[in-house]
Design a protein around this motif. Structure first.
Motif, PDB file in Angstrom:
ATOM      1  N   VAL A 287      -4.270  -1.483  -4.135  1.00 44.83           N
ATOM      2  CA  VAL A 287      -3.875  -0.249  -3.441  1.00 44.83           C
ATOM      3  C   VAL A 287      -5.138   0.387  -2.846  1.00 44.83           C
ATOM      4  O   VAL A 287      -5.665   1.370  -3.366  1.00 44.83           O
ATOM      5  CB  VAL A 287      -3.161   0.731  -4.401  1.00 44.83           C
TER       6      VAL A 287
ATOM      7  N   TYR B  36      -2.281   7.936  -5.720  1.00 42.35           N
ATOM      8  CA  TYR B  36      -1.600   7.293  -4.592  1.00 42.35           C
ATOM      9  C   TYR B  36      -0.411   8.154  -4.198  1.00 42.35           C
ATOM     10  O   TYR B  36       0.436   8.471  -5.039  1.00 42.35           O
ATOM     11  CB  TYR B  36      -1.147   5.889  -5.011  1.00 42.35           C
ATOM     12  N   ARG B  37      -0.388   8.558  -2.938  1.00 50.18           N
ATOM     13  CA  ARG B  37       0.685   9.397  -2.409  1.00 50.18           C
ATOM     14  C   ARG B  37       0.906  10.648  -3.265  1.00 50.18           C
ATOM     15  O   ARG B  37       2.025  11.073  -3.502  1.00 50.18           O
ATOM     16  CB  ARG B  37       1.975   8.593  -2.258  1.00 50.18           C
TER      17      ARG B  37
ATOM     18  N   ARG C 177       2.744   1.201  -8.098  1.00 49.30           N
ATOM     19  CA  ARG C 177       2.779   1.509  -6.667  1.00 49.30           C
ATOM     20  C   ARG C 177       4.224   1.493  -6.159  1.00 49.30           C
ATOM     21  O   ARG C 177       4.656   2.395  -5.437  1.00 49.30           O
ATOM     22  CB  ARG C 177       1.935   0.527  -5.864  1.00 49.30           C
ATOM     23  N   ALA C 178       4.995   0.484  -6.530  1.00 47.52           N
ATOM     24  CA  ALA C 178       6.392   0.379  -6.100  1.00 47.52           C
ATOM     25  C   ALA C 178       7.202   1.566  -6.620  1.00 47.52           C
ATOM     26  O   ALA C 178       8.072   2.093  -5.904  1.00 47.52           O
ATOM     27  CB  ALA C 178       6.992  -0.944  -6.578  1.00 47.52           C
TER      28      ALA C 178
ATOM     29  N   ASP D  33       6.278   4.554  -4.505  1.00 48.74           N
ATOM     30  CA  ASP D  33       6.878   4.391  -3.180  1.00 48.74           C
ATOM     31  C   ASP D  33       8.368   4.712  -3.203  1.00 48.74           C
ATOM     32  O   ASP D  33       8.901   5.374  -2.309  1.00 48.74           O
ATOM     33  CB  ASP D  33       6.662   2.970  -2.642  1.00 48.74           C
TER      34      ASP D  33
ATOM     35  N   THR E  73       8.958   8.525  -3.402  1.00 53.52           N
ATOM     36  CA  THR E  73       8.442   9.388  -2.337  1.00 53.52           C
ATOM     37  C   THR E  73       9.022   9.050  -0.966  1.00 53.52           C
ATOM     38  O   THR E  73       8.500   9.507   0.039  1.00 53.52           O
ATOM     39  CB  THR E  73       6.898   9.349  -2.285  1.00 53.52           C
ATOM     40  N   ARG E  74      10.055   8.272  -0.931  1.00 58.68           N
ATOM     41  CA  ARG E  74      10.676   7.926   0.359  1.00 58.68           C
ATOM     42  C   ARG E  74      11.603   9.018   0.802  1.00 58.68           C
ATOM     43  O   ARG E  74      12.177   9.765   0.166  1.00 58.68           O
ATOM     44  CB  ARG E  74      11.448   6.627   0.239  1.00 58.68           C
TER      45      ARG E  74
END
Length: 118
Positions: A31, A47-48, A110-111, A114, A117-118
């Motif tokens: 990442v 991350y994000r 990470r997945a 993700d 946060t979509r």
């Protein structure tokens, strides 16, 4: 980019520091857009806006925190030789987590971020 991880690692010496650095190096390879920061009071890769991973030296072991009990549970198959809690994995400089385990944990976290946060 923050310097929380670099600052934290500067307080650790020897084999423990090398083991902690290895975890962050692998996580950054998976990442690369992760940034340094803090999460739950620990130096971490963010991350994000969410804690991706942190690893710290505790009194009797090194601990990896993927900020997700689900990620730990989903990776128990690659963590058979390590002590785990609901949200952490314990290892040492002498008994480090295999690359495949670290890759799987970071990829899963990470997945998970993700998906949320979509």
């Amino acid at each position: 980019m923050g310097t929380a991880v670099i600052t934290y690692l500067s307080t650790i010496d020897g084999a423990d520091r090398a083991a902690l650095e290895r975890v962050y190096k692998i996580a950054r390879e998976i990442v690369p857009e992760a940034q340094e920061g803090t999460s739950y009071g620990m130096a971490a890769l963010i991350y994000r806006g969410k804690g991706l991973i942190a690893t710290v030296r505790a009194k009797k072991f090194l601990a990896l925190y993927p900020y997700s009990g689900a990620v730990v549970a989903a990776n128990l198959n690659v963590l058979a030789n390590f002590e785990t809690t609901t949200g952490s994995i314990h290892y040492s400089a002498e008994h480090q987590l295999p690359d495949i385990a670290l890759q799987s944990i970071v990829t899963a976290r990470r997945a998970e971020i993700d998906a949320k946060t979509r």
